[in-house]
Design an enzyme around this catalytic site. Structure first.
Site, PDB file in Angstrom:
ATOM      1  N   PHE A   1      10.532 142.491  42.237  1.00 54.62           N
ATOM      2  CA  PHE A   1      10.775 141.719  43.457  1.00 54.62           C
ATOM      3  C   PHE A   1      11.965 140.774  43.300  1.00 54.62           C
ATOM      4  O   PHE A   1      12.482 140.266  44.301  1.00 54.62           O
ATOM      5  CB  PHE A   1       9.562 140.848  43.798  1.00 54.62           C
ATOM      6  CG  PHE A   1       8.335 141.597  44.219  1.00 54.62           C
ATOM      7  CD1 PHE A   1       8.172 142.022  45.518  1.00 54.62           C
ATOM      8  CD2 PHE A   1       7.317 141.857  43.307  1.00 54.62           C
ATOM      9  CE1 PHE A   1       7.029 142.697  45.917  1.00 54.62           C
ATOM     10  CE2 PHE A   1       6.171 142.526  43.692  1.00 54.62           C
ATOM     11  CZ  PHE A   1       6.022 142.951  44.997  1.00 54.62           C
TER      12      PHE A   1
ATOM     13  N   LYS B   1      13.469 130.633  56.543  1.00 51.94           N
ATOM     14  CA  LYS B   1      13.430 131.851  57.343  1.00 51.94           C
ATOM     15  C   LYS B   1      12.827 131.541  58.715  1.00 51.94           C
ATOM     16  O   LYS B   1      12.158 130.530  58.916  1.00 51.94           O
ATOM     17  CB  LYS B   1      12.614 132.935  56.620  1.00 51.94           C
ATOM     18  CG  LYS B   1      13.146 133.300  55.224  1.00 51.94           C
ATOM     19  CD  LYS B   1      14.507 133.947  55.274  1.00 51.94           C
ATOM     20  CE  LYS B   1      15.031 134.320  53.889  1.00 51.94           C
ATOM     21  NZ  LYS B   1      14.357 135.470  53.303  1.00 51.94           N
TER      22      LYS B   1
ATOM     23  N   THR C   1      15.254 146.297  50.850  1.00 54.20           N
ATOM     24  CA  THR C   1      15.250 145.805  52.231  1.00 54.20           C
ATOM     25  C   THR C   1      15.850 146.823  53.189  1.00 54.20           C
ATOM     26  O   THR C   1      16.680 147.662  52.790  1.00 54.20           O
ATOM     27  CB  THR C   1      16.070 144.496  52.318  1.00 54.20           C
ATOM     28  OG1 THR C   1      16.223 144.118  53.687  1.00 54.20           O
ATOM     29  CG2 THR C   1      17.456 144.675  51.713  1.00 54.20           C
ATOM     30  N   ASP C   2      15.465 146.730  54.462  1.00 50.03           N
ATOM     31  CA  ASP C   2      16.072 147.587  55.481  1.00 50.03           C
ATOM     32  C   ASP C   2      17.509 147.182  55.782  1.00 50.03           C
ATOM     33  O   ASP C   2      18.268 147.959  56.380  1.00 50.03           O
ATOM     34  CB  ASP C   2      15.246 147.586  56.763  1.00 50.03           C
ATOM     35  CG  ASP C   2      15.057 146.208  57.392  1.00 50.03           C
ATOM     36  OD1 ASP C   2      15.546 145.207  56.826  1.00 50.03           O
ATOM     37  OD2 ASP C   2      14.411 146.138  58.452  1.00 50.03           O
ATOM     38  N   GLU C   3      17.919 145.992  55.351  1.00 50.78           N
ATOM     39  CA  GLU C   3      19.266 145.518  55.676  1.00 50.78           C
ATOM     40  C   GLU C   3      20.361 146.343  55.008  1.00 50.78           C
ATOM     41  O   GLU C   3      21.523 146.281  55.419  1.00 50.78           O
ATOM     42  CB  GLU C   3      19.404 144.037  55.321  1.00 50.78           C
ATOM     43  CG  GLU C   3      18.485 143.163  56.152  1.00 50.78           C
ATOM     44  CD  GLU C   3      18.767 141.680  56.002  1.00 50.78           C
ATOM     45  OE1 GLU C   3      19.952 141.307  55.924  1.00 50.78           O
ATOM     46  OE2 GLU C   3      17.799 140.897  55.964  1.00 50.78           O
TER      47      GLU C   3
ATOM     48  N   ALA D   1      24.770 143.926  50.850  1.00 54.53           N
ATOM     49  CA  ALA D   1      25.636 144.719  49.969  1.00 54.53           C
ATOM     50  C   ALA D   1      25.152 144.654  48.528  1.00 54.53           C
ATOM     51  O   ALA D   1      25.166 145.656  47.801  1.00 54.53           O
ATOM     52  CB  ALA D   1      27.078 144.219  50.071  1.00 54.53           C
ATOM     53  N   SER D   2      24.701 143.483  48.100  1.00 54.81           N
ATOM     54  CA  SER D   2      24.208 143.347  46.724  1.00 54.81           C
ATOM     55  C   SER D   2      22.903 144.102  46.536  1.00 54.81           C
ATOM     56  O   SER D   2      22.662 144.701  45.474  1.00 54.81           O
ATOM     57  CB  SER D   2      24.039 141.866  46.356  1.00 54.81           C
ATOM     58  OG  SER D   2      23.002 141.253  47.098  1.00 54.81           O
ATOM     59  N   LYS D   3      22.042 144.115  47.555  1.00 54.18           N
ATOM     60  CA  LYS D   3      20.810 144.894  47.459  1.00 54.18           C
ATOM     61  C   LYS D   3      21.097 146.391  47.494  1.00 54.18           C
ATOM     62  O   LYS D   3      20.452 147.180  46.798  1.00 54.18           O
ATOM     63  CB  LYS D   3      19.846 144.506  48.585  1.00 54.18           C
ATOM     64  CG  LYS D   3      19.175 143.167  48.397  1.00 54.18           C
ATOM     65  CD  LYS D   3      18.311 143.109  47.136  1.00 54.18           C
ATOM     66  CE  LYS D   3      17.062 143.966  47.251  1.00 54.18           C
ATOM     67  NZ  LYS D   3      16.196 143.840  46.043  1.00 54.18           N
TER      68      LYS D   3
ATOM     69  N   ILE E   1       7.132 137.166  48.680  1.00 54.08           N
ATOM     70  CA  ILE E   1       6.451 138.465  48.647  1.00 54.08           C
ATOM     71  C   ILE E   1       5.809 138.698  47.293  1.00 54.08           C
ATOM     72  O   ILE E   1       4.681 139.198  47.196  1.00 54.08           O
ATOM     73  CB  ILE E   1       7.437 139.597  48.998  1.00 54.08           C
ATOM     74  CG1 ILE E   1       8.070 139.359  50.363  1.00 54.08           C
ATOM     75  CG2 ILE E   1       6.714 140.945  48.990  1.00 54.08           C
ATOM     76  CD1 ILE E   1       9.145 140.365  50.739  1.00 54.08           C
TER      77      ILE E   1
ATOM     78  N   ASP F   1       9.238 134.880  36.486  1.00 50.65           N
ATOM     79  CA  ASP F   1       9.963 134.278  37.601  1.00 50.65           C
ATOM     80  C   ASP F   1      10.808 133.125  37.079  1.00 50.65           C
ATOM     81  O   ASP F   1      10.356 132.326  36.258  1.00 50.65           O
ATOM     82  CB  ASP F   1       8.999 133.772  38.669  1.00 50.65           C
ATOM     83  CG  ASP F   1       9.693 133.504  39.997  1.00 50.65           C
ATOM     84  OD1 ASP F   1       9.417 134.228  40.967  1.00 50.65           O
ATOM     85  OD2 ASP F   1      10.512 132.570  40.075  1.00 50.65           O
TER      86      ASP F   1
ATOM     87  N   TYR G   1      24.538 139.628  50.989  1.00 53.16           N
ATOM     88  CA  TYR G   1      23.163 139.890  50.539  1.00 53.16           C
ATOM     89  C   TYR G   1      22.843 141.379  50.592  1.00 53.16           C
ATOM     90  O   TYR G   1      22.425 141.979  49.597  1.00 53.16           O
ATOM     91  CB  TYR G   1      22.161 139.119  51.398  1.00 53.16           C
ATOM     92  CG  TYR G   1      20.764 139.677  51.311  1.00 53.16           C
ATOM     93  CD1 TYR G   1      20.081 139.711  50.092  1.00 53.16           C
ATOM     94  CD2 TYR G   1      20.123 140.207  52.438  1.00 53.16           C
ATOM     95  CE1 TYR G   1      18.800 140.251  50.005  1.00 53.16           C
ATOM     96  CE2 TYR G   1      18.847 140.738  52.347  1.00 53.16           C
ATOM     97  CZ  TYR G   1      18.192 140.766  51.130  1.00 53.16           C
ATOM     98  OH  TYR G   1      16.938 141.307  51.039  1.00 53.16           O
TER      99      TYR G   1
ATOM    100  N   SER H   1      17.676 136.411  48.391  1.00 53.91           N
ATOM    101  CA  SER H   1      17.307 137.196  49.564  1.00 53.91           C
ATOM    102  C   SER H   1      17.702 136.624  50.924  1.00 53.91           C
ATOM    103  O   SER H   1      17.382 137.234  51.947  1.00 53.91           O
ATOM    104  CB  SER H   1      15.786 137.420  49.574  1.00 53.91           C
ATOM    105  OG  SER H   1      15.098 136.195  49.746  1.00 53.91           O
TER     106      SER H   1
ATOM    107  N   ASP I   1      26.082 131.734  66.651  1.00 53.50           N
ATOM    108  CA  ASP I   1      25.596 132.838  65.826  1.00 53.50           C
ATOM    109  C   ASP I   1      26.282 132.850  64.471  1.00 53.50           C
ATOM    110  O   ASP I   1      27.420 132.386  64.328  1.00 53.50           O
ATOM    111  CB  ASP I   1      25.860 134.165  66.549  1.00 53.50           C
ATOM    112  CG  ASP I   1      24.806 135.214  66.230  1.00 53.50           C
ATOM    113  OD1 ASP I   1      23.983 134.977  65.316  1.00 53.50           O
ATOM    114  OD2 ASP I   1      24.802 136.265  66.901  1.00 53.50           O
TER     115      ASP I   1
END
Length: 366
Positions: free
Chosen positions: A80, A198, A133-135, A161-163, A12, A32, A159, A84, A290
């Site tokens: 950013f 991904k 993120t929406d997560e 939780a960290s975000k 992104i 970066d 992931y 992720s 899964d």
């Protein structure tokens, strides 16, 4: 006038930097670390551009960030930088805690010091935009309303939780110290330069190579899909006109189950680059066990961004996915270059473990 972008060689971030220069000559300092997902080849179009200043380094390196802030005096920071990938966070959560929480904290501390030394005019104009993120909102049932900016945080993976923790830090630095922050929470991005671990790029790359197309569980996990260039335009708009301290959800209004995404990619490949044997790419779909704690549905309500700032996505899923598939077909060298040994090892480890059928999925890792 200059902006500092962290993580600007990732998927992104690099799209944002490229998009920025399509409409502006304002310089960008691009910081970066160039981990596995950071790729300077993403920025090849900017080679020789005097307004693009690339610096290899960690956004959590306080000494380096302080030096860059003092040297370039940016009017805004767009953050950013993050680990992720949910699957990677399940196998190795420590990197996510270090990068997404400690790294964000170190960055905020540097920015607080830098902003605190500005005059009143500089303080008023400065912005820190945190991309999330929406997560962080957790998982929705099939008939639940979509996530709004007021939805309770219920992260379900290391992931997310960290975000979520990084989002809370950004909020706290605004309310405690007055730092002029903005936060965006986006849905699933797709498009050019997406690292092929991904879903969408993995399907495109594996299909062409004759490899299995691994689908978790029953493939009915629902996500809202956002074309990356639309995400970039939303970030620019929030940076330009967003209200300090506010959160803006960014979505594509494209809720679709994963299996439908895979079928769409296969159909496009059947059209644009048919298999030599004439058979459909769907024959390569392979169901794998899964992943632990797999969220069933995400959905973004992006009405606040539309109503307050006038932003809407330009791409439908149909137009965006066609552009994405075509980009991967047109850029085989980029794909080859990102498929390092480390990447192949990861794909084999991840999908081999979940399938319980290592021999059948050996091709995934090749």
């Amino acid at each position: 006038m200059t902006i500092l972008v962290t993580g600007g060689a990732g998927f992104i971030g690099s799209n944002f930097v490229l998009d920025w220069f399509e409409g502006s000559t304002e310089p960008v300092v691009n910081l970066d670390k160039l981990t596995y997902a950071g790729n300077l080849q993403n920025l090849a179009a900017l080679e020789g551009n005097p307004n693009h200043h690339f610096v290899q380094g960690d956004f959590g390196d306080a000494a380096l960030v302080a030096q860059l802030l003092a040297q370039y005096q940016p009017r805004a920071i767009v953050n950013f930088a993050a680990e992720s990938h949910v699957d990677r966070s399940i196998h190795g959560p420590a990197d996510f805690i270090h990068t997404n929480i400690v790294g964000t904290f170190n960055l905020l501390e540097c920015v607080r010091s830098y902003w605190g030394a500005m005059d009143a005019t500089g303080k008023e104009a400065f912005r820190f935009l945190h991309v999330s993120t929406d997560e962080v909102y957790g998982s929705l049932a099939k008939d639940d309303p979509a996530f709004t900016e007021h939805h309770r945080y219920e992260p379900n993976s290391p992931y997310s939780a960290s975000k979520a923790a990084s989002d809370h830090l950004v909020r706290a630095y605004h309310h405690t110290y007055g730092l002029p922050v903005l936060t965006t929470n986006c849905s699933n991005n797709y498009g050019p330069f997406h690292f092929p671990e991904k879903l969408i790029p993995l399907m495109i790359v594996n299909a062409q190579a004759g490899k299995p197309l691994p689908v978790y569980g029953d493939g009915q996990q629902i996500r809202d899909w956002l074309y990356v260039k639309d995400h970039c335009s939303a970030i620019r708009r929030v940076l330009q006109a967003g209200t300090v301290g506010e959160v803006y959800n960014v979505g594509g209004w494209n809720e679709k189950p994963n299996l439908e995404i895979v079928h769409t990619v296969c159909a496009l490949l059947d059209e644009l680059k048919p298999r030599a044997d004439g058979k459909p790419y769907q024959e390569q779909i392979t169901y794998v066990t899964d992943r632990p704690g797999h969220d069933r549905r995400y959905a973004i309500d992006a009405r606040k961004l539309e109503q307050e700032l006038g932003w809407k996505p330009a791409e439908t899923f149909e137009t965006g996915i066609r552009k994405t598939v075509q980009w991967y077909l047109d850029n085989p060298e980029w794909v080859r270059n990102v498929q390092s040994g480390g990447y192949r090892d990861w794909i084999g480890k991840q999908y081999g473990e979940h399938s319980g059928e290592h021999k059948a999925l050996d091709k995934v890792a090749v």
